[in-house]
Design an enzyme around this catalytic site. Sequence first.
Site, PDB file in Angstrom:
ATOM      1  N   ASP A 130       0.875  -1.181   0.000  1.00  0.00           N
ATOM      2  CA  ASP A 130       0.000   0.000   0.000  1.00  0.00           C
ATOM      3  C   ASP A 130       0.912   1.232   0.000  1.00  0.00           C
ATOM      4  O   ASP A 130       1.910   1.256   0.721  1.00  0.00           O
ATOM      5  CB  ASP A 130      -0.902  -0.013   1.243  1.00  0.00           C
ATOM      6  CG  ASP A 130      -2.057   0.982   1.130  1.00  0.00           C
ATOM      7  OD1 ASP A 130      -1.828   2.118   0.664  1.00  0.00           O
ATOM      8  OD2 ASP A 130      -3.183   0.615   1.515  1.00  0.00           O
ATOM      9  N   ASP A 139      -3.438  -3.098  -1.969  1.00  0.00           N
ATOM     10  CA  ASP A 139      -4.415  -2.024  -2.070  1.00  0.00           C
ATOM     11  C   ASP A 139      -4.707  -1.788  -3.545  1.00  0.00           C
ATOM     12  O   ASP A 139      -3.876  -2.100  -4.423  1.00  0.00           O
ATOM     13  CB  ASP A 139      -3.892  -0.739  -1.430  1.00  0.00           C
ATOM     14  CG  ASP A 139      -4.981   0.310  -1.315  1.00  0.00           C
ATOM     15  OD1 ASP A 139      -5.846   0.147  -0.433  1.00  0.00           O
ATOM     16  OD2 ASP A 139      -4.978   1.264  -2.122  1.00  0.00           O
ATOM     17  N   ASN A 165      19.808 -66.262 -17.774  1.00  0.00           N
ATOM     18  CA  ASN A 165      20.264 -65.079 -18.502  1.00  0.00           C
ATOM     19  C   ASN A 165      21.375 -65.425 -19.480  1.00  0.00           C
ATOM     20  O   ASN A 165      21.398 -64.935 -20.622  1.00  0.00           O
ATOM     21  CB  ASN A 165      20.763 -64.019 -17.514  1.00  0.00           C
ATOM     22  CG  ASN A 165      19.625 -63.262 -16.845  1.00  0.00           C
ATOM     23  OD1 ASN A 165      18.564 -63.080 -17.431  1.00  0.00           O
ATOM     24  ND2 ASN A 165      19.842 -62.849 -15.604  1.00  0.00           N
ATOM     25  N   ASP A 177      14.034 -61.535 -17.746  1.00  0.00           N
ATOM     26  CA  ASP A 177      13.020 -60.614 -17.237  1.00  0.00           C
ATOM     27  C   ASP A 177      11.630 -61.236 -17.300  1.00  0.00           C
ATOM     28  O   ASP A 177      10.809 -61.055 -16.389  1.00  0.00           O
ATOM     29  CB  ASP A 177      13.038 -59.314 -18.041  1.00  0.00           C
ATOM     30  CG  ASP A 177      14.245 -58.442 -17.729  1.00  0.00           C
ATOM     31  OD1 ASP A 177      14.954 -58.741 -16.745  1.00  0.00           O
ATOM     32  OD2 ASP A 177      14.481 -57.461 -18.471  1.00  0.00           O
ATOM     33  N   GLU A 228      16.848 -61.842  -8.137  1.00  0.00           N
ATOM     34  CA  GLU A 228      15.927 -62.960  -8.347  1.00  0.00           C
ATOM     35  C   GLU A 228      15.336 -63.468  -7.039  1.00  0.00           C
ATOM     36  O   GLU A 228      14.844 -64.591  -6.956  1.00  0.00           O
ATOM     37  CB  GLU A 228      16.645 -64.112  -9.062  1.00  0.00           C
ATOM     38  CG  GLU A 228      17.793 -64.733  -8.300  1.00  0.00           C
ATOM     39  CD  GLU A 228      19.138 -64.075  -8.575  1.00  0.00           C
ATOM     40  OE1 GLU A 228      20.159 -64.758  -8.426  1.00  0.00           O
ATOM     41  OE2 GLU A 228      19.166 -62.886  -8.970  1.00  0.00           O
TER      42      GLU A 228
END
Length: 458
Positions: free
Chosen positions: A9, A53, A336, A345, A371
């Site tokens: 203000d 304001d 694997n 996977d 695993e």
Amino acid sequence: MTGSILIADNVPTNRIILKVKLSSAFYEVTQATSGAEALARARSERPNLVLLDIDLGDMTGYAACAALKADPLTAHIAVAIITPPRDQEAKIAALKAGADEVLGKPLDAPTLSARVRALMRASATSGELRRRGETVRALGFAEAPATFGRPGRITLVGSTAEEAMGWRVGLRGMIHDEIVIERREKVLRAVHDGAHSDLYVISTRPGTGEGLRLISDLRAREATRHAGIIVVHGQQERREALMALDLGANDLITRGADPEEMALRLRTQMRRKRDADLLRQILDEGLRLVSIDSLTRLYNRRYALAHLEKIAEEARTGGRHFALMLIDIDRFKSVNDTFGHAVGDAVLAEVGQRLRDSLRGMDLVARFGGEEFLVCMPMTSLTEARAAAERLRVTICDRPMTIAPDGTPVTVSVSIGLAMGGGPDRSAIPDLLAVADQALYSAKAEGRNQVTLGSHAA
């Protein structure tokens, strides 16, 4: 301090009066003498609330508000614009500029306090959700998709059907969300039946307290806990209106207000609701991803360890037993090496699926690492646990996990280490895991593809 507020203000007396009123409520108050200073302080201090304001000397409060809302660093800060007494045009202009609240002069202490409390509450909720969302994104999880264009749902609850119908007529063409009219006594039934709304506009009835009870009921229900609530009140119902804010209403509208004002307030509340919903969605998705293994869709080690503690505590309290199993795929490295990691996977994912399908809904199954899998069965005796472990072992090895690219069926077996907890045994979870791990090691050493009971549980 209960929060920080920036007062802007260009009249020193106005700033001092406001600061005295707000500091007495233990807010941390700073001041700005111009619009430019207000923008700079908002960026550097990040207050919870900015009070502007309408005249800041170098710019209007509208311009300062629009600038705050356009800046990503300050857009989330709640802004209230202080306007001249009974100036409807100024109020509409403030709402169009993006103000979260409009405060008309003179600012009496009860109204100021209630309005500020409501704004600070909304700011605190938004701030916490934003911080959690930022944490989730910092962990590497994507932001939830925005829902731009999705129409919201607004329920109008007038003191009479005619009042609610008048609101809907006045909002026509200014609000593009779905608008429904509901009788006060039917609102909770609709919520129970799944027909809940994003926003509720509720009219008060002098001396009845019905509007306040409905606000409390809506805030107490999961489906409407985060809904926006706007209370329409008469000029002589100020005390009840301020109580509504403290009970959780988000905004107030004086009965008979310009329909454009109602439309602008509804848009503001709908925007807040959508922003908060999006932040909660980001948080929920992030927490889900933090606790779930992406390959097997089972819980991960972090979640499992925390949940095990809860299971153990409930077992101690109720004097019940629970079973803890560590399950390891035998010679998984050879899978694997022989067929490739893609096949590996697929095997992990299938093992996880079979474990999940073979257990009760109350049982915990998690990928514990590599695993290795973990299973915890609450309220289970030793006899039941041994039978379950043997069933799981057979379920894994009785048929191929997948078919390799060359057409070879890929079959695996598992070794299982079993430990028992609960009852008179007060062993901590790390100790029980060590027992199960030792049992698993023994199962491997004794030829694999078998269940071994830990010596601690024998």
